[in-house]
Design a protein around this motif. Structure first.
Motif, PDB file in Angstrom:
ATOM      1  N   GLU A  17       0.791  -1.229   0.000  1.00  8.46           N
ATOM      2  CA  GLU A  17       0.000   0.000   0.000  1.00  8.46           C
ATOM      3  C   GLU A  17       0.826   1.284   0.000  1.00  8.46           C
ATOM      4  O   GLU A  17       0.274   2.364   0.005  1.00  8.46           O
ATOM      5  CB  GLU A  17      -0.983   0.006   1.184  1.00  8.46           C
ATOM      6  CG  GLU A  17      -0.372  -0.224   2.529  1.00  8.46           C
ATOM      7  CD  GLU A  17      -0.159  -1.696   2.878  1.00  8.46           C
ATOM      8  OE1 GLU A  17       0.324  -1.950   3.993  1.00  8.46           O
ATOM      9  OE2 GLU A  17      -0.435  -2.587   2.064  1.00  8.46           O
ATOM     10  N   TYR A  45       0.764  -9.482  -3.933  1.00 13.26           N
ATOM     11  CA  TYR A  45       0.514  -8.823  -2.652  1.00 13.26           C
ATOM     12  C   TYR A  45       0.528  -9.875  -1.546  1.00 13.26           C
ATOM     13  O   TYR A  45      -0.084 -10.933  -1.679  1.00 13.26           O
ATOM     14  CB  TYR A  45      -0.842  -8.106  -2.668  1.00 13.26           C
ATOM     15  CG  TYR A  45      -1.177  -7.413  -1.380  1.00 13.26           C
ATOM     16  CD1 TYR A  45      -0.669  -6.147  -1.100  1.00 13.26           C
ATOM     17  CD2 TYR A  45      -1.988  -8.004  -0.425  1.00 13.26           C
ATOM     18  CE1 TYR A  45      -0.963  -5.493   0.089  1.00 13.26           C
ATOM     19  CE2 TYR A  45      -2.286  -7.370   0.765  1.00 13.26           C
ATOM     20  CZ  TYR A  45      -1.778  -6.113   1.011  1.00 13.26           C
ATOM     21  OH  TYR A  45      -2.066  -5.470   2.199  1.00 13.26           O
ATOM     22  N   LYS A  47      -0.540 -10.921   2.171  1.00 13.70           N
ATOM     23  CA  LYS A  47      -1.418 -10.669   3.325  1.00 13.70           C
ATOM     24  C   LYS A  47      -0.804 -11.345   4.542  1.00 13.70           C
ATOM     25  O   LYS A  47      -0.388 -12.497   4.455  1.00 13.70           O
ATOM     26  CB  LYS A  47      -2.808 -11.283   3.092  1.00 13.70           C
ATOM     27  CG  LYS A  47      -3.766 -10.387   2.423  1.00 13.70           C
ATOM     28  CD  LYS A  47      -5.203 -10.892   2.386  1.00 13.70           C
ATOM     29  CE  LYS A  47      -5.448 -12.312   2.757  1.00 13.70           C
ATOM     30  NZ  LYS A  47      -6.837 -12.722   2.651  1.00 13.70           N
ATOM     31  N   TYR A  74     -10.331  -6.438   7.229  1.00 11.50           N
ATOM     32  CA  TYR A  74      -9.479  -5.289   6.901  1.00 11.50           C
ATOM     33  C   TYR A  74      -8.361  -5.698   5.944  1.00 11.50           C
ATOM     34  O   TYR A  74      -8.090  -5.007   4.968  1.00 11.50           O
ATOM     35  CB  TYR A  74      -8.877  -4.685   8.179  1.00 11.50           C
ATOM     36  CG  TYR A  74      -7.833  -3.637   7.881  1.00 11.50           C
ATOM     37  CD1 TYR A  74      -8.200  -2.348   7.505  1.00 11.50           C
ATOM     38  CD2 TYR A  74      -6.477  -3.941   7.953  1.00 11.50           C
ATOM     39  CE1 TYR A  74      -7.241  -1.394   7.203  1.00 11.50           C
ATOM     40  CE2 TYR A  74      -5.508  -2.987   7.645  1.00 11.50           C
ATOM     41  CZ  TYR A  74      -5.897  -1.716   7.282  1.00 11.50           C
ATOM     42  OH  TYR A  74      -4.949  -0.778   6.980  1.00 11.50           O
ATOM     43  N   GLU A  77      -9.789  -6.218   2.502  1.00 11.35           N
ATOM     44  CA  GLU A  77     -10.101  -4.929   1.885  1.00 11.35           C
ATOM     45  C   GLU A  77      -8.827  -4.214   1.445  1.00 11.35           C
ATOM     46  O   GLU A  77      -8.794  -3.593   0.379  1.00 11.35           O
ATOM     47  CB  GLU A  77     -10.907  -4.053   2.853  1.00 11.35           C
ATOM     48  CG  GLU A  77     -12.317  -4.541   3.070  1.00 11.35           C
ATOM     49  CD  GLU A  77     -13.044  -3.815   4.201  1.00 11.35           C
ATOM     50  OE1 GLU A  77     -12.483  -2.865   4.788  1.00 11.35           O
ATOM     51  OE2 GLU A  77     -14.191  -4.210   4.487  1.00 11.35           O
ATOM     52  N   MET A  78      -7.791  -4.298   2.251  1.00  7.51           N
ATOM     53  CA  MET A  78      -6.513  -3.671   1.905  1.00  7.51           C
ATOM     54  C   MET A  78      -5.944  -4.312   0.644  1.00  7.51           C
ATOM     55  O   MET A  78      -5.486  -3.616  -0.265  1.00  7.51           O
ATOM     56  CB  MET A  78      -5.522  -3.792   3.056  1.00  7.51           C
ATOM     57  CG  MET A  78      -4.175  -3.154   2.775  1.00  7.51           C
ATOM     58  SD  MET A  78      -4.225  -1.391   2.455  1.00  7.51           S
ATOM     59  CE  MET A  78      -4.570  -0.787   4.076  1.00  7.51           C
ATOM     60  N   ASP A  80      -7.605  -5.861  -1.731  1.00  3.52           N
ATOM     61  CA  ASP A  80      -8.447  -5.452  -2.862  1.00  3.52           C
ATOM     62  C   ASP A  80      -8.122  -4.031  -3.303  1.00  3.52           C
ATOM     63  O   ASP A  80      -8.041  -3.739  -4.491  1.00  3.52           O
ATOM     64  CB  ASP A  80      -9.935  -5.551  -2.497  1.00  3.52           C
ATOM     65  CG  ASP A  80     -10.400  -6.982  -2.308  1.00  3.52           C
ATOM     66  OD1 ASP A  80      -9.704  -7.921  -2.748  1.00  3.52           O
ATOM     67  OD2 ASP A  80     -11.483  -7.167  -1.702  1.00  3.52           O
ATOM     68  N   CYS A  81      -7.938  -3.142  -2.336  1.00  3.19           N
ATOM     69  CA  CYS A  81      -7.643  -1.737  -2.619  1.00  3.19           C
ATOM     70  C   CYS A  81      -6.298  -1.591  -3.331  1.00  3.19           C
ATOM     71  O   CYS A  81      -6.180  -0.871  -4.333  1.00  3.19           O
ATOM     72  CB  CYS A  81      -7.666  -0.947  -1.314  1.00  3.19           C
ATOM     73  SG  CYS A  81      -7.335   0.802  -1.517  1.00  3.19           S
ATOM     74  N   VAL A  82      -5.277  -2.262  -2.818  1.00  6.26           N
ATOM     75  CA  VAL A  82      -3.941  -2.187  -3.416  1.00  6.26           C
ATOM     76  C   VAL A  82      -3.963  -2.736  -4.840  1.00  6.26           C
ATOM     77  O   VAL A  82      -3.414  -2.127  -5.767  1.00  6.26           O
ATOM     78  CB  VAL A  82      -2.897  -2.942  -2.555  1.00  6.26           C
ATOM     79  CG1 VAL A  82      -1.581  -3.113  -3.293  1.00  6.26           C
ATOM     80  CG2 VAL A  82      -2.680  -2.224  -1.236  1.00  6.26           C
ATOM     81  N   ALA A  84      -6.555  -2.988  -6.872  1.00  2.59           N
ATOM     82  CA  ALA A  84      -7.346  -2.112  -7.740  1.00  2.59           C
ATOM     83  C   ALA A  84      -6.517  -0.910  -8.183  1.00  2.59           C
ATOM     84  O   ALA A  84      -6.534  -0.525  -9.366  1.00  2.59           O
ATOM     85  CB  ALA A  84      -8.613  -1.652  -7.019  1.00  2.59           C
ATOM     86  N   LYS A  85      -5.775  -0.328  -7.250  1.00  2.00           N
ATOM     87  CA  LYS A  85      -4.922   0.819  -7.575  1.00  2.00           C
ATOM     88  C   LYS A  85      -3.827   0.409  -8.567  1.00  2.00           C
ATOM     89  O   LYS A  85      -3.563   1.112  -9.541  1.00  2.00           O
ATOM     90  CB  LYS A  85      -4.306   1.376  -6.292  1.00  2.00           C
ATOM     91  CG  LYS A  85      -3.531   2.644  -6.478  1.00  2.00           C
ATOM     92  CD  LYS A  85      -3.072   3.195  -5.133  1.00  2.00           C
ATOM     93  CE  LYS A  85      -2.326   4.497  -5.288  1.00  2.00           C
ATOM     94  NZ  LYS A  85      -1.889   5.047  -3.995  1.00  2.00           N
ATOM     95  N   LYS A  88      -5.267  -0.212 -12.034  1.00  2.00           N
ATOM     96  CA  LYS A  88      -5.592   1.063 -12.689  1.00  2.00           C
ATOM     97  C   LYS A  88      -4.340   1.673 -13.306  1.00  2.00           C
ATOM     98  O   LYS A  88      -4.361   2.171 -14.439  1.00  2.00           O
ATOM     99  CB  LYS A  88      -6.233   2.050 -11.722  1.00  2.00           C
ATOM    100  CG  LYS A  88      -6.628   3.356 -12.402  1.00  2.00           C
ATOM    101  CD  LYS A  88      -7.181   4.363 -11.451  1.00  2.00           C
ATOM    102  CE  LYS A  88      -7.597   5.661 -12.124  1.00  2.00           C
ATOM    103  NZ  LYS A  88      -6.826   6.118 -13.248  1.00  2.00           N
TER     104      LYS A  88
END
Length: 165
Positions: A17, A45, A47, A74, A77-78, A80-82, A84-85, A88
């Motif tokens: 992240e 990534y 976890k 959490y 979600e972290m 998934d967020c990383v 997705a970024k 992109k």
């Protein structure tokens, strides 16, 4: 005139992240990934394992199942967020093959295991740029990987001019 055959390369890039990690991804896309080649990028990534949560407690007591479930949610979600970024950033670069992998475990060991399993042409990682003292206390994932992976490795350090601190 002879036609040049371009071999597909597999590039393994460990993402987290941090801004350093996303800088390394952008740098890799601009400087390493070839527009003419059919390079395949694997975003990885790590976890943390559930067993690592209890080590954070320090009191010898185990966390309740509610706390464990919240921490697991959490972490998901972290991840998934990383991802997705990172996806992109890859999509903004252009068309390419991008595979995402979220694995459980200590980042140092998991990155080395995945490099051994996937046999990439190169492993790319960002660097926090810690000094000697911080590195001694916090450890260095990139240093550990550099000592243990069998494939070539590229550590990308964000220039001071692009840092916010």
């Amino acid at each position: 005139m002879a036609e040049t055959v371009v071999k597909e390369r597999k590039i393994l890039l460990a993402v987290v992240e941090s801004e350093e990690s996303m800088y390394a991804l952008s740098w890799c896309l601009k400087k390493v990934v070839s527009e003419n080649a059919k390079d395949a990028l694997v975003l990885l990534y790590a976890k943390p394992l559930r067993s690592a949560y209890t080590a954070l407690d320090g009191t010898g007591y185990l966390f309740s199942s509610d706390v464990m479930a919240t921490m697991e949610r959490y972490n998901n979600e972290m991840a998934d967020c990383v991802m997705a970024k990172a996806k992109k950033i890859c999509n903004d670069f252009g068309e390419m093959t991008v595979e995402t992998r979220v694995e459980n475990g200590d980042a140092r060991d998991m990155i080395c295991r995945m490099a051994q399993k996937l046999l990439p042409d190169v492993l790319v990682m960002g660097s926090h740029g810690y000094g000697l003292i911080k590195r001694a206390f916090l450890g260095s994932v990139s240093y550990h990987c550099a000592q243990n992976v069998k494939c070539p490795m590229l550590v990308v350090k964000r220039p001071k001019s692009s840092r916010n601190n």
